[in-house]
Design an enzyme around this catalytic site. Sequence first.
Site, PDB file in Angstrom:
ATOM      1  N   LYS A  20       0.878  -1.180  -0.075  1.00 51.66           N
ATOM      2  CA  LYS A  20      -0.036  -0.043   0.005  1.00 51.66           C
ATOM      3  C   LYS A  20       0.929   1.420  -0.143  1.00 51.66           C
ATOM      4  O   LYS A  20       1.313   1.597   1.087  1.00 51.66           O
ATOM      5  CB  LYS A  20      -0.840   0.212   1.082  1.00 51.66           C
ATOM      6  CG  LYS A  20      -1.953   0.991   1.040  1.00 51.66           C
ATOM      7  CD  LYS A  20      -2.812   1.397   2.399  1.00 51.66           C
ATOM      8  CE  LYS A  20      -1.917   2.561   3.090  1.00 51.66           C
ATOM      9  NZ  LYS A  20      -1.734   3.829   2.249  1.00 51.66           N
TER      10      LYS A  20
ATOM     11  N   GLU B  40      10.644   1.373   9.521  1.00 49.30           N
ATOM     12  CA  GLU B  40      11.772   2.380   9.077  1.00 49.30           C
ATOM     13  C   GLU B  40      11.235   3.776   9.291  1.00 49.30           C
ATOM     14  O   GLU B  40      10.380   4.118   8.413  1.00 49.30           O
ATOM     15  CB  GLU B  40      12.287   1.929   7.660  1.00 49.30           C
ATOM     16  CG  GLU B  40      13.245   2.863   7.110  1.00 49.30           C
ATOM     17  CD  GLU B  40      13.628   2.581   5.786  1.00 49.30           C
ATOM     18  OE1 GLU B  40      13.786   3.559   4.959  1.00 49.30           O
ATOM     19  OE2 GLU B  40      13.702   1.398   5.356  1.00 49.30           O
TER      20      GLU B  40
END
Length: 502
Positions: free
Chosen positions: A189, A264
Amino acid sequence: MSDRKQRLLEAMATLGLGQQPQSIINGELVDGAGAAVTLIDPFTEEELFTYPDADTALANKACDAAQSAQPAWAKGISPAARGQVMQDISRAVLANVEPLATIEAIVAGKPIRDCRIEVAKVAEMFAYYAGWADKLHGEVIPVPSGHLNYTLREPLGVVFQITPWNAPVFTAGWQIAPAIATGNGVVIKPSELTPITTVALIKLAEAAGLPRGLVNVLCGLGPTSGQAAIEHPAIRKVVFVGSPETGRRVAIAAASALKPVVLELGGKSANIVFDDANLEHACLGAQAAIFSGAGQSCVAGSRLLVQKSVYEKFVSLLSTGMNSISLGDPLDERNEIGPISNARQFAHVTSMISQAEGEGASVLSRTEKHNSGYFVAPTVLRGLSNTSTPAREEIFGPVVTAIPFEDEADAIALANDTSFGLAGAVWTSDVGRAHRVAEAVRAGTFWINSYKAIHVSSPFGGSLNSGFGRSSGTDGLMEYTSAKSVWLDSAPTPRIAFGYVS
Protein backbone atom coordinates in the site's frame (compact mmCIF):
# COMPACT_ATOMS: atom_id res chain seq x y z
CA MET A 1 -6.86 20.19 -19.09
CA SER A 2 -3.50 21.66 -18.12
CA ASP A 3 -0.31 20.74 -19.96
CA ARG A 4 1.01 19.11 -16.78
CA LYS A 5 -2.07 16.90 -16.41
CA GLN A 6 -1.84 15.97 -20.09
CA ARG A 7 1.82 15.05 -19.69
CA LEU A 8 0.95 12.96 -16.62
CA LEU A 9 -1.80 11.06 -18.43
CA GLU A 10 0.48 10.39 -21.39
CA ALA A 11 3.15 8.92 -19.08
CA MET A 12 0.51 6.77 -17.38
CA ALA A 13 -0.79 5.52 -20.72
CA THR A 14 2.75 4.62 -21.81
CA LEU A 15 2.99 2.37 -18.77
CA GLY A 16 -0.38 0.72 -19.37
CA LEU A 17 -2.35 2.58 -16.71
CA GLY A 18 -5.83 4.06 -16.90
CA GLN A 19 -7.00 7.66 -16.52
CA GLN A 20 -6.88 7.69 -12.70
CA PRO A 21 -5.16 5.81 -9.86
CA GLN A 22 -6.36 2.22 -9.59
CA SER A 23 -5.35 -0.72 -7.43
CA ILE A 24 -3.85 -3.78 -9.07
CA ILE A 25 -5.40 -7.04 -7.88
CA ASN A 26 -4.43 -10.37 -9.40
CA GLY A 27 -2.98 -8.56 -12.42
CA GLU A 28 -6.05 -6.41 -13.07
CA LEU A 29 -6.49 -2.66 -12.61
CA VAL A 30 -9.45 -2.22 -10.29
CA ASP A 31 -11.34 0.78 -8.94
CA GLY A 32 -11.92 1.03 -5.22
CA ALA A 33 -15.27 1.56 -3.54
CA GLY A 34 -14.38 3.67 -0.52
CA ALA A 35 -14.10 7.33 0.35
CA ALA A 36 -12.77 9.80 -2.19
CA VAL A 37 -9.05 10.58 -2.17
CA THR A 38 -7.83 13.74 -3.91
CA LEU A 39 -4.36 14.19 -5.41
CA ILE A 40 -3.03 17.75 -5.73
CA ASP A 41 -0.14 18.88 -7.90
CA PRO A 42 2.22 20.35 -5.25
CA PHE A 43 3.71 22.76 -7.80
CA THR A 44 0.47 24.33 -9.05
CA GLU A 45 -1.91 23.34 -6.20
CA GLU A 46 -4.33 22.15 -8.88
CA GLU A 47 -6.34 18.95 -8.54
CA LEU A 48 -4.93 16.04 -10.51
CA PHE A 49 -7.32 13.22 -9.59
CA THR A 50 -10.05 12.21 -7.21
CA TYR A 51 -10.24 8.44 -6.87
CA PRO A 52 -11.98 5.99 -4.48
CA ASP A 53 -10.14 4.32 -1.61
CA ALA A 54 -9.53 0.61 -2.23
CA ASP A 55 -11.33 -0.13 1.07
CA THR A 56 -11.54 -3.43 2.94
CA ALA A 57 -13.03 -5.61 0.19
CA LEU A 58 -10.14 -4.99 -2.22
CA ALA A 59 -7.63 -5.39 0.60
CA ASN A 60 -8.98 -8.86 1.30
CA LYS A 61 -8.91 -9.75 -2.41
CA ALA A 62 -5.32 -8.55 -2.66
CA CYS A 63 -4.24 -10.75 0.24
CA ASP A 64 -6.12 -13.75 -1.19
CA ALA A 65 -4.49 -13.25 -4.59
CA ALA A 66 -0.99 -13.08 -3.15
CA GLN A 67 -1.64 -16.16 -1.03
CA SER A 68 -2.77 -18.11 -4.11
CA ALA A 69 0.18 -17.04 -6.26
CA GLN A 70 2.96 -17.41 -3.69
CA PRO A 71 3.43 -21.22 -3.49
CA ALA A 72 4.11 -21.61 -7.20
CA TRP A 73 6.61 -18.73 -7.09
CA ALA A 74 8.39 -20.19 -4.07
CA LYS A 75 8.39 -23.89 -5.06
CA GLY A 76 7.07 -24.20 -8.60
CA ILE A 77 10.11 -22.71 -10.32
CA SER A 78 13.79 -22.85 -9.53
CA PRO A 79 15.46 -20.05 -7.57
CA ALA A 80 17.57 -19.34 -10.66
CA ALA A 81 14.39 -18.85 -12.70
CA ARG A 82 13.11 -16.43 -10.06
CA GLY A 83 16.32 -14.50 -10.40
CA GLN A 84 15.98 -14.38 -14.20
CA VAL A 85 12.50 -12.88 -13.92
CA MET A 86 13.87 -10.25 -11.59
CA GLN A 87 16.66 -9.42 -14.05
CA ASP A 88 13.99 -8.97 -16.72
CA ILE A 89 12.09 -6.63 -14.39
CA SER A 90 15.27 -4.61 -13.87
CA ARG A 91 15.67 -4.20 -17.63
CA ALA A 92 12.01 -3.21 -18.01
CA VAL A 93 12.39 -0.50 -15.39
CA LEU A 94 15.50 0.88 -17.07
CA ALA A 95 13.65 1.00 -20.38
CA ASN A 96 10.92 3.14 -18.80
CA VAL A 97 12.86 5.61 -16.69
CA GLU A 98 11.35 8.67 -18.35
CA PRO A 99 7.61 7.99 -17.89
CA LEU A 100 8.16 6.75 -14.34
CA ALA A 101 10.25 9.81 -13.47
CA THR A 102 7.70 12.14 -15.06
CA ILE A 103 4.86 10.73 -12.96
CA GLU A 104 6.96 10.94 -9.80
CA ALA A 105 8.00 14.53 -10.50
CA ILE A 106 4.43 15.75 -11.05
CA VAL A 107 2.67 13.79 -8.31
CA ALA A 108 5.35 13.90 -5.59
CA GLY A 109 6.90 17.25 -6.57
CA LYS A 110 10.46 15.91 -6.77
CA PRO A 111 12.91 17.35 -9.29
CA ILE A 112 12.82 15.13 -12.36
CA ARG A 113 16.58 14.67 -12.39
CA ASP A 114 16.34 13.18 -8.88
CA CYS A 115 13.42 11.01 -9.98
CA ARG A 116 15.44 9.57 -12.86
CA ILE A 117 18.20 8.58 -10.45
CA GLU A 118 15.73 6.94 -8.06
CA VAL A 119 14.04 4.97 -10.84
CA ALA A 120 17.46 3.75 -12.02
CA LYS A 121 18.18 2.66 -8.44
CA VAL A 122 14.96 0.62 -8.46
CA ALA A 123 16.29 -1.26 -11.48
CA GLU A 124 19.53 -1.77 -9.55
CA MET A 125 17.59 -3.18 -6.60
CA PHE A 126 15.90 -5.85 -8.69
CA ALA A 127 19.20 -6.75 -10.36
CA TYR A 128 21.00 -7.00 -7.01
CA TYR A 129 18.41 -9.24 -5.38
CA ALA A 130 18.07 -11.29 -8.55
CA GLY A 131 21.61 -12.41 -7.87
CA TRP A 132 20.64 -13.59 -4.40
CA ALA A 133 17.64 -15.67 -5.48
CA ASP A 134 19.68 -18.87 -5.97
CA LYS A 135 22.21 -18.23 -3.23
CA LEU A 136 20.02 -18.46 -0.14
CA HIS A 137 21.14 -21.44 1.89
CA GLY A 138 21.25 -22.67 5.43
CA GLU A 139 24.12 -24.15 7.38
CA VAL A 140 25.16 -27.41 9.02
CA ILE A 141 25.57 -27.13 12.77
CA PRO A 142 27.90 -29.52 14.69
CA VAL A 143 25.49 -30.30 17.54
CA PRO A 144 26.95 -32.45 20.37
CA SER A 145 24.26 -35.18 20.20
CA GLY A 146 25.65 -36.61 16.96
CA HIS A 147 22.61 -35.67 14.89
CA LEU A 148 22.94 -34.14 11.47
CA ASN A 149 21.47 -30.70 12.13
CA TYR A 150 20.95 -28.28 9.27
CA THR A 151 18.91 -25.17 8.67
CA LEU A 152 16.70 -24.07 5.80
CA ARG A 153 15.86 -20.48 4.85
CA GLU A 154 12.17 -20.39 3.96
CA PRO A 155 9.94 -17.56 2.69
CA LEU A 156 7.44 -16.16 5.16
CA GLY A 157 4.51 -16.45 2.76
CA VAL A 158 2.74 -13.13 2.12
CA VAL A 159 4.02 -9.82 3.49
CA PHE A 160 2.28 -6.46 3.70
CA GLN A 161 4.32 -3.36 2.91
CA ILE A 162 3.32 0.26 3.52
CA THR A 163 5.43 2.89 1.77
CA PRO A 164 5.59 6.71 2.10
CA TRP A 165 4.94 9.72 -0.13
CA ASN A 166 8.46 11.16 -0.10
CA ALA A 167 10.11 8.43 -2.23
CA PRO A 168 7.30 6.27 -3.62
CA VAL A 169 8.87 4.24 -6.41
CA PHE A 170 12.27 4.04 -4.70
CA THR A 171 10.75 2.61 -1.52
CA ALA A 172 8.55 0.21 -3.48
CA GLY A 173 11.60 -1.31 -5.13
CA TRP A 174 13.51 -1.21 -1.83
CA GLN A 175 10.96 -3.57 -0.25
CA ILE A 176 9.42 -5.59 -3.10
CA ALA A 177 12.72 -6.83 -4.57
CA PRO A 178 14.05 -8.67 -1.47
CA ALA A 179 10.56 -9.98 -0.66
CA ILE A 180 10.05 -11.70 -3.99
CA ALA A 181 13.70 -12.79 -4.29
CA THR A 182 13.13 -14.94 -1.19
CA GLY A 183 9.90 -16.43 -2.56
CA ASN A 184 7.25 -14.31 -0.88
CA GLY A 185 4.02 -12.84 -2.16
CA VAL A 186 3.41 -9.14 -1.52
CA VAL A 187 0.56 -6.77 -0.83
CA ILE A 188 1.82 -3.19 -0.92
CA LYS A 189 0.00 0.00 0.00
CA PRO A 190 1.80 3.13 -1.19
CA SER A 191 0.79 6.45 0.31
CA GLU A 192 -2.65 7.42 -0.90
CA LEU A 193 -1.05 10.69 -2.04
CA THR A 194 1.53 9.09 -4.37
CA PRO A 195 0.28 5.66 -5.51
CA ILE A 196 0.73 5.77 -9.28
CA THR A 197 4.38 4.78 -9.79
CA THR A 198 4.01 1.73 -7.56
CA VAL A 199 1.12 0.46 -9.69
CA ALA A 200 3.15 1.21 -12.82
CA LEU A 201 6.14 -0.70 -11.43
CA ILE A 202 4.05 -3.83 -10.93
CA LYS A 203 2.48 -3.53 -14.39
CA LEU A 204 6.00 -3.43 -15.84
CA ALA A 205 7.05 -6.36 -13.64
CA GLU A 206 4.13 -8.51 -14.76
CA ALA A 207 4.85 -7.71 -18.41
CA ALA A 208 8.43 -8.87 -17.73
CA GLY A 209 7.27 -12.21 -16.34
CA LEU A 210 6.26 -11.69 -12.70
CA PRO A 211 3.27 -13.98 -12.02
CA ARG A 212 -0.05 -12.17 -11.87
CA GLY A 213 -1.28 -11.85 -8.33
CA LEU A 214 2.11 -12.32 -6.69
CA VAL A 215 2.38 -8.60 -5.97
CA ASN A 216 -0.83 -6.61 -5.45
CA VAL A 217 -1.10 -2.85 -4.94
CA LEU A 218 -3.73 -1.13 -2.80
CA CYS A 219 -4.43 2.51 -3.65
CA GLY A 220 -6.09 3.76 -0.53
CA LEU A 221 -6.13 4.84 3.07
CA GLY A 222 -4.38 3.36 6.07
CA PRO A 223 -7.34 3.09 8.47
CA THR A 224 -9.39 1.15 5.89
CA SER A 225 -7.29 -0.63 3.26
CA GLY A 226 -4.20 -0.82 5.45
CA GLN A 227 -5.96 -2.04 8.57
CA ALA A 228 -7.83 -4.74 6.65
CA ALA A 229 -4.59 -6.04 5.12
CA ILE A 230 -2.83 -6.15 8.50
CA GLU A 231 -5.70 -8.20 9.93
CA HIS A 232 -5.91 -10.64 7.01
CA PRO A 233 -4.77 -14.15 8.06
CA ALA A 234 -2.56 -14.55 4.97
CA ILE A 235 -0.23 -11.74 6.07
CA ARG A 236 2.84 -13.05 7.89
CA LYS A 237 4.78 -9.80 8.38
CA VAL A 238 4.19 -6.06 8.12
CA VAL A 239 6.83 -3.63 6.84
CA PHE A 240 6.19 0.07 7.32
CA VAL A 241 8.19 3.09 6.09
CA GLY A 242 6.95 6.45 7.33
CA SER A 243 6.49 8.65 10.37
CA PRO A 244 6.98 7.49 13.97
CA GLU A 245 3.38 8.41 14.82
CA THR A 246 1.89 6.23 12.10
CA GLY A 247 4.51 3.56 12.74
CA ARG A 248 3.31 3.20 16.33
CA ARG A 249 -0.26 2.67 15.14
CA VAL A 250 0.88 0.09 12.60
CA ALA A 251 2.96 -1.74 15.21
CA ILE A 252 0.03 -1.84 17.64
CA ALA A 253 -2.31 -3.17 14.95
CA ALA A 254 0.22 -5.83 13.91
CA ALA A 255 0.90 -6.80 17.52
CA SER A 256 -2.82 -7.29 18.08
CA ALA A 257 -2.70 -9.86 15.28
CA LEU A 258 0.60 -11.33 16.60
CA LYS A 259 2.48 -10.36 13.45
CA PRO A 260 6.10 -9.16 13.40
CA VAL A 261 6.97 -5.79 11.93
CA VAL A 262 9.87 -3.90 10.40
CA LEU A 263 9.62 -0.16 11.04
CA GLU A 264 11.71 2.32 9.08
CA LEU A 265 10.74 5.63 10.65
CA GLY A 266 12.02 9.17 11.01
CA GLY A 267 15.25 10.75 12.10
CA LYS A 268 16.85 13.82 13.58
CA SER A 269 20.31 13.08 12.32
CA ALA A 270 23.39 14.91 13.57
CA ASN A 271 25.75 16.23 10.90
CA ILE A 272 28.96 17.02 12.83
CA VAL A 273 31.59 19.44 11.50
CA PHE A 274 34.95 19.76 13.29
CA ASP A 275 37.27 22.72 12.86
CA ASP A 276 39.88 20.61 11.05
CA ALA A 277 37.46 19.62 8.28
CA ASN A 278 37.59 20.88 4.73
CA LEU A 279 34.88 23.45 5.35
CA GLU A 280 33.99 24.08 1.71
CA HIS A 281 33.56 20.34 1.13
CA ALA A 282 31.62 19.96 4.39
CA CYS A 283 29.37 22.87 3.42
CA LEU A 284 28.43 21.21 0.15
CA GLY A 285 27.73 18.03 2.08
CA ALA A 286 25.60 19.88 4.60
CA GLN A 287 23.54 21.42 1.80
CA ALA A 288 22.95 18.03 0.21
CA ALA A 289 22.16 16.52 3.61
CA ILE A 290 19.24 18.83 4.35
CA PHE A 291 18.17 20.72 1.23
CA SER A 292 18.10 18.00 -1.42
CA GLY A 293 14.64 16.57 -1.89
CA ALA A 294 13.36 19.69 -0.07
CA GLY A 295 14.55 18.03 3.14
CA GLN A 296 11.87 15.33 2.86
CA SER A 297 14.16 12.47 3.77
CA CYS A 298 14.30 10.34 6.90
CA VAL A 299 18.11 10.59 6.93
CA ALA A 300 18.24 14.36 6.38
CA GLY A 301 21.04 16.08 8.31
CA SER A 302 18.59 18.31 10.15
CA ARG A 303 20.84 18.97 13.17
CA LEU A 304 24.06 20.66 12.08
CA LEU A 305 26.60 20.50 14.90
CA VAL A 306 29.56 22.79 14.24
CA GLN A 307 32.65 23.29 16.41
CA LYS A 308 32.54 26.75 18.02
CA SER A 309 35.84 27.92 16.56
CA VAL A 310 34.42 27.71 13.01
CA TYR A 311 30.70 28.05 13.73
CA GLU A 312 30.25 31.60 12.42
CA LYS A 313 32.33 30.96 9.32
CA PHE A 314 30.56 27.73 8.49
CA VAL A 315 27.04 29.09 8.97
CA SER A 316 27.98 32.03 6.75
CA LEU A 317 29.23 29.63 4.06
CA LEU A 318 26.04 27.60 4.30
CA SER A 319 23.67 30.57 4.18
CA THR A 320 25.56 32.04 1.21
CA GLY A 321 25.65 28.74 -0.63
CA MET A 322 21.96 28.04 -0.27
CA ASN A 323 21.19 31.18 -2.26
CA SER A 324 22.56 29.49 -5.38
CA ILE A 325 20.26 26.47 -5.12
CA SER A 326 17.53 26.61 -7.75
CA LEU A 327 13.89 26.16 -6.70
CA GLY A 328 10.95 25.73 -9.01
CA ASP A 329 9.03 23.46 -11.35
CA PRO A 330 10.06 19.83 -10.74
CA LEU A 331 9.83 19.19 -14.48
CA ASP A 332 12.44 21.86 -15.20
CA GLU A 333 15.84 20.19 -15.58
CA ARG A 334 17.58 23.17 -13.99
CA ASN A 335 15.82 23.02 -10.63
CA GLU A 336 17.38 21.28 -7.65
CA ILE A 337 14.50 21.67 -5.18
CA GLY A 338 10.79 21.29 -5.81
CA PRO A 339 7.86 22.05 -3.52
CA ILE A 340 6.93 20.25 -0.34
CA SER A 341 4.99 17.19 -1.47
CA ASN A 342 1.58 17.98 0.03
CA ALA A 343 -0.42 20.66 1.81
CA ARG A 344 -0.39 18.98 5.21
CA GLN A 345 3.39 18.68 5.27
CA PHE A 346 3.76 22.24 3.98
CA ALA A 347 1.67 23.48 6.90
CA HIS A 348 3.81 21.47 9.34
CA VAL A 349 7.11 22.79 8.00
CA THR A 350 6.00 26.43 7.99
CA SER A 351 4.54 26.00 11.47
CA MET A 352 7.84 24.63 12.77
CA ILE A 353 9.71 27.63 11.37
CA SER A 354 7.28 29.97 13.13
CA GLN A 355 7.71 27.99 16.33
CA ALA A 356 11.48 28.29 16.01
CA GLU A 357 11.13 32.06 15.78
CA GLY A 358 8.94 31.97 18.87
CA GLU A 359 11.69 30.09 20.71
CA GLY A 360 14.20 32.78 19.80
CA ALA A 361 15.75 31.45 16.61
CA SER A 362 17.46 33.68 14.12
CA VAL A 363 16.05 32.52 10.77
CA LEU A 364 18.34 32.66 7.74
CA SER A 365 16.34 32.00 4.60
CA ARG A 366 16.07 32.94 0.97
CA THR A 367 13.56 35.67 0.27
CA GLU A 368 12.41 34.06 -2.97
CA LYS A 369 8.61 33.75 -3.12
CA HIS A 370 6.38 31.62 -5.34
CA ASN A 371 2.85 32.64 -6.23
CA SER A 372 1.69 29.05 -6.08
CA GLY A 373 2.98 25.72 -4.91
CA TYR A 374 4.00 24.39 -1.50
CA PHE A 375 7.44 25.97 -1.55
CA VAL A 376 9.71 26.38 1.46
CA ALA A 377 13.06 28.01 0.76
CA PRO A 378 16.24 26.53 2.26
CA THR A 379 16.35 27.74 5.85
CA VAL A 380 18.97 27.80 8.61
CA LEU A 381 17.91 28.22 12.23
CA ARG A 382 20.59 29.53 14.57
CA GLY A 383 20.57 30.65 18.18
CA LEU A 384 18.77 27.53 19.43
CA SER A 385 20.02 24.81 21.75
CA ASN A 386 19.66 21.08 21.30
CA THR A 387 16.72 21.18 23.74
CA SER A 388 14.62 23.38 21.43
CA THR A 389 11.59 21.97 19.65
CA PRO A 390 13.09 22.33 16.14
CA ALA A 391 16.18 20.42 17.30
CA ARG A 392 14.17 17.58 18.79
CA GLU A 393 11.19 17.09 16.47
CA GLU A 394 11.34 16.00 12.86
CA ILE A 395 10.55 18.92 10.54
CA PHE A 396 10.87 16.97 7.26
CA GLY A 397 11.58 20.03 5.17
CA PRO A 398 14.59 22.07 3.98
CA VAL A 399 15.21 23.45 7.47
CA VAL A 400 18.37 22.87 9.51
CA THR A 401 19.13 23.81 13.11
CA ALA A 402 22.79 24.92 13.45
CA ILE A 403 24.15 24.25 16.96
CA PRO A 404 27.72 24.94 18.20
CA PHE A 405 29.74 22.43 20.23
CA GLU A 406 32.96 22.62 22.25
CA ASP A 407 34.91 19.42 21.62
CA GLU A 408 34.62 15.78 20.59
CA ALA A 409 32.93 14.67 23.79
CA ASP A 410 30.42 17.50 23.55
CA ALA A 411 29.66 16.69 19.90
CA ILE A 412 28.99 13.03 20.71
CA ALA A 413 26.80 13.94 23.67
CA LEU A 414 24.73 16.35 21.57
CA ALA A 415 24.45 13.87 18.70
CA ASN A 416 23.10 11.17 21.03
CA ASP A 417 20.77 13.52 22.91
CA THR A 418 17.79 12.60 20.76
CA SER A 419 14.94 10.10 20.69
CA PHE A 420 15.97 9.02 17.17
CA GLY A 421 18.78 6.76 15.96
CA LEU A 422 18.75 6.58 12.19
CA ALA A 423 21.77 8.32 10.64
CA GLY A 424 24.57 10.80 11.16
CA ALA A 425 27.86 12.05 9.77
CA VAL A 426 31.18 13.57 10.78
CA TRP A 427 33.48 15.88 8.83
CA THR A 428 37.11 15.87 9.99
CA SER A 429 40.65 15.31 8.72
CA ASP A 430 41.55 13.32 11.86
CA VAL A 431 41.16 9.65 10.93
CA GLY A 432 41.19 8.46 14.53
CA ARG A 433 38.53 10.97 15.53
CA ALA A 434 36.41 9.98 12.54
CA HIS A 435 36.31 6.34 13.66
CA ARG A 436 35.78 7.21 17.33
CA VAL A 437 32.79 9.40 16.52
CA ALA A 438 31.36 6.88 14.08
CA GLU A 439 31.48 4.23 16.79
CA ALA A 440 30.11 6.45 19.54
CA VAL A 441 27.13 8.05 17.78
CA ARG A 442 23.96 5.98 17.98
CA ALA A 443 22.88 5.55 14.35
CA GLY A 444 22.10 2.73 11.94
CA THR A 445 23.97 4.51 9.13
CA PHE A 446 26.90 6.85 9.62
CA TRP A 447 29.02 8.70 7.07
CA ILE A 448 32.57 10.05 7.33
CA ASN A 449 33.30 13.11 5.17
CA SER A 450 30.21 12.28 3.14
CA TYR A 451 26.43 12.27 3.39
CA LYS A 452 23.54 10.33 1.85
CA ALA A 453 25.70 7.67 0.24
CA ILE A 454 23.36 4.68 0.03
CA HIS A 455 23.27 1.39 -1.84
CA VAL A 456 21.02 -1.63 -1.96
CA SER A 457 23.88 -3.91 -0.86
CA SER A 458 24.30 -2.13 2.51
CA PRO A 459 21.92 -2.59 5.48
CA PHE A 460 19.71 0.34 6.43
CA GLY A 461 17.60 1.01 9.52
CA GLY A 462 17.59 2.59 12.94
CA SER A 463 16.70 2.34 16.61
CA LEU A 464 14.42 4.04 19.14
CA ASN A 465 11.94 6.36 17.37
CA SER A 466 13.67 5.57 14.08
CA GLY A 467 12.26 2.05 14.20
CA PHE A 468 13.77 -1.42 14.14
CA GLY A 469 14.66 -4.13 11.66
CA ARG A 470 16.70 -3.61 8.51
CA SER A 471 16.09 -2.96 4.84
CA SER A 472 18.54 -3.66 1.99
CA GLY A 473 21.66 -5.76 1.98
CA THR A 474 21.63 -9.33 3.23
CA ASP A 475 20.10 -8.09 6.49
CA GLY A 476 17.08 -6.85 4.55
CA LEU A 477 16.92 -10.13 2.67
CA MET A 478 16.80 -12.13 5.91
CA GLU A 479 13.85 -10.03 7.13
CA TYR A 480 11.77 -11.85 4.54
CA THR A 481 12.79 -15.37 5.54
CA SER A 482 12.49 -17.66 8.53
CA ALA A 483 15.01 -20.27 9.65
CA LYS A 484 13.90 -23.90 10.00
CA SER A 485 16.11 -26.27 11.97
CA VAL A 486 16.11 -29.91 10.79
CA TRP A 487 17.50 -32.79 12.92
CA LEU A 488 18.42 -36.21 11.52
CA ASP A 489 19.51 -39.02 13.83
CA SER A 490 22.22 -40.83 11.86
CA ALA A 491 23.12 -43.37 14.55
CA PRO A 492 22.70 -47.10 13.62
CA THR A 493 20.33 -47.41 16.55
CA PRO A 494 18.36 -44.19 16.92
CA ARG A 495 18.18 -42.90 20.44
CA ILE A 496 14.72 -42.40 21.86
CA ALA A 497 14.72 -40.41 25.06
CA PHE A 498 11.95 -39.53 27.46
CA GLY A 499 12.54 -35.81 27.19
CA TYR A 500 15.38 -34.01 25.47
CA VAL A 501 18.16 -35.95 23.72
CA SER A 502 21.56 -35.02 25.15
